[in-house]
Design a protein around this motif. Structure first.
Motif, PDB file in Angstrom:
ATOM      1  N   GLU A 113       0.828  -1.194   0.000  1.00  0.00           N
ATOM      2  CA  GLU A 113       0.000   0.000   0.000  1.00  0.00           C
ATOM      3  C   GLU A 113       0.870   1.254   0.000  1.00  0.00           C
ATOM      4  O   GLU A 113       2.005   1.260   0.510  1.00  0.00           O
ATOM      5  N   THR A 114       0.319   2.307  -0.569  1.00  0.00           N
ATOM      6  CA  THR A 114       1.050   3.570  -0.705  1.00  0.00           C
ATOM      7  C   THR A 114       0.215   4.694  -0.097  1.00  0.00           C
ATOM      8  O   THR A 114      -0.581   5.333  -0.784  1.00  0.00           O
ATOM      9  N   PRO A 115       0.342   4.924   1.212  1.00  0.00           N
ATOM     10  CA  PRO A 115      -0.390   6.034   1.821  1.00  0.00           C
ATOM     11  C   PRO A 115      -0.034   7.358   1.136  1.00  0.00           C
ATOM     12  O   PRO A 115       1.099   7.556   0.684  1.00  0.00           O
ATOM     13  N   ALA A 116      -1.005   8.242   1.045  1.00  0.00           N
ATOM     14  CA  ALA A 116      -0.812   9.487   0.305  1.00  0.00           C
ATOM     15  C   ALA A 116       0.339  10.306   0.864  1.00  0.00           C
ATOM     16  O   ALA A 116       1.122  10.897   0.111  1.00  0.00           O
ATOM     17  N   GLY A 117       0.475  10.358   2.202  1.00  0.00           N
ATOM     18  CA  GLY A 117       1.558  11.147   2.788  1.00  0.00           C
ATOM     19  C   GLY A 117       2.928  10.608   2.439  1.00  0.00           C
ATOM     20  O   GLY A 117       3.837  11.369   2.087  1.00  0.00           O
TER      21      GLY A 117
END
Length: 461
Positions: A113-117
């Motif tokens: 997963e690639t959190p926006a922050g």
């Protein structure tokens, strides 16, 4: 006979993505001329789906791949770490246009997963600290110098990052919560450098304006584009459009710098002789020809929808061109080149006029010298002919300079020519005094301009 059933299903333009994909596009300074590398055309390197027929017909205009390597993701190192994001795959390409404007492409896919922050921080590092990116403990471009001919290119000023969200990030962006979507887009498009409070009146103007189609979403800024929900062949088509835009920006900047350099050369180059002026005009003319080719085939060829005449790519191309200001820069650069052409033409005309005036002065000088020599030579010739005659008026015991004996002969030889010179001088004075001005004076008694006629059907005042 009716056609049989097809064996391939229709490929949709929308699709769900499990992993986030990011394409980093870096414009390279200088020029890398296309050459035969055995990689074929760019259309052969990616799957473009239904866009492929358009690209096949335009492949002579498209960028040419000079390098295409799949490398282990662990070999790429960022100066501030990976921000908690791991790469699943890494593909490095270097493509160049027919005019030699090269672009470095890093095609990255993340593992989880690639959190926006975290993704925003990763985008900021790969943009603002791109000079410090390394491959195998070496600067990235130095590590790629061998496949590119041994001379590592330098990174230019143009960067664009294409984000194709996957997994939870894609679902959040395509969700029904518009406020949450706006916050995520603002963080990604501005790489986490522009805090945005949707309740503040002054902040709404800085927020990205997405185009949400339910299954897909598009939002872009000058440096980052977020495209969610598109199928891989659409992603590749959008990437090709972005590469063309980055190449066009590089060509525009090179054109602008070259125009200023030619302007300085026109001002500072000594032009004390016609040979120096001709050499300067020749160099400037050759430079202007190159600028016009750059504007036509390095910029204009990539800012319209002729390459991929599809609604999806047209919309992205128009929006990205507006964000980058490509068309305004193109018009300004074209005007600069036109004015530079006018300056070269004016300088050439001034040279021609100066050479014509110099030739005229030279002809007048030569004609005057010939006339003066003839005028001076005729009286002595008459006198020598007189003294050479064995006549009774010539005394061999007297000097030919004895004016008391030969004064009449001298007067008869010189006075007619002196009178001729005096009469010619008087006539030239009369010609100059009697000639009017070369340009007529403006006529003050101009006919009055009639008032404008009212449009048909309107009452007269």
């Amino acid at each position: 006979m009716l056609p049989g059933p097809t064996t391939s299903a229709t490929a949709l333009d929308s699709a769900a993505r499990d992993r986030t994909r990011v394409l980093l596009l870096y414009g390279l300074s200088g020029r890398l001329r296309p050459r035969d590398t055995g990689l074929g055309a760019l259309v052969d390197r990616y799957d473009y789906g239904r866009f492929a027929p358009h690209l096949m017909t335009s492949q002579d205009v498209l960028p040419v791949p000079l390098l295409d390597e799949r490398v282990a993701p662990r070999r790429l190192r960022l100066p501030h770490g990976d921000h908690g994001l791991g790469l699943a795959s890494l593909r490095i390409l270097v493509v160049t246009t027919p005019r030699g404007d090269a672009t470095l492409v890093l095609d990255c896919a993340f593992t989880g997963e690639t959190p926006a922050g975290d993704l925003a921080a990763w985008l900021a590092t790969t943009c603002f600290d791109r000079e410090r990116l390394e491959l195998d403990d070496r600067p990235l471009l130095h590590a790629l110098s061998a496949p590119l001919g041994g001379h590592p290119p330098a990174l230019g000023q143009n960067v664009h990052q294409l984000v194709f969200p996957g997994g939870r990030l894609q679902r959040d962006l395509l969700g029904a919560d518009e406020a949450r979507t706006a916050v995520l887009l603002n963080e990604l498009v501005y790489r986490g450098r522009m805090p945005w409070n949707p309740t503040a009146p002054h902040g709404t103007g800085l927020a990205p304006h997405p185009r949400h189609h339910g299954l897909t979403l598009s939002a872009l800024g000058r440096g980052v584009s977020v495209q969610a929900g598109w199928a891989p062949h659409v992603e590749n088509g959008l990437a090709l459009v972005a590469i063309g835009m980055v190449s066009a920006q590089s060509a525009l900047q090179r054109t602008r710098l070259a125009a200023f350099a030619m302007m300085k050369a026109n001002e500072r180059t000594p032009a004390d002789s016609p040979t120096e002026i001709r050499s300067l005009i020749s160099r400037l003319s050759a430079g202007v020809n190159e600028l016009q080719l750059d504007l036509a085939f390095g910029v204009e060829a990539y800012v319209d929808s002729l390459l991929v005449p599809e609604m999806i790519t047209e919309a992205f191309q128009s929006s990205l061109g507006g964000a980058l200001g490509i068309r305004d820069s193109l018009e300004n650069s074209a005007r600069m080149v036109e004015r530079l052409t006018s300056v070269i033409g004016a300088r050439s005309a001034a040279l021609d006029a100066e050479l014509a005036e110099r030739d005229e002065r030279r002809d007048r000088t030569v004609s005057g010298l010939v006339a003066a020599a003839t005028l001076i030579a005729l009286p002595p010739t008459l006198l020598l002919a007189f003294f050479g005659v064995n006549g009774s008026n010539v005394d061999e015991h007297r000097s030919i300079l004895d004016l008391r004996a030969y004064g009449t002969a001298y007067a008869l030889a010189w006075l007619p020519f002196a009178a001729l010179v005096l009469i010619g001088w008087i006539l030239l004075r009369r010609v100059r005094a009697g000639s009017g001005p070369l340009l007529p004076a403006p006529d003050d008694d101009l006919a009055p301009v009639p008032p404008p006629r009212p449009p048909s059907g309107s009452p007269r005042p």
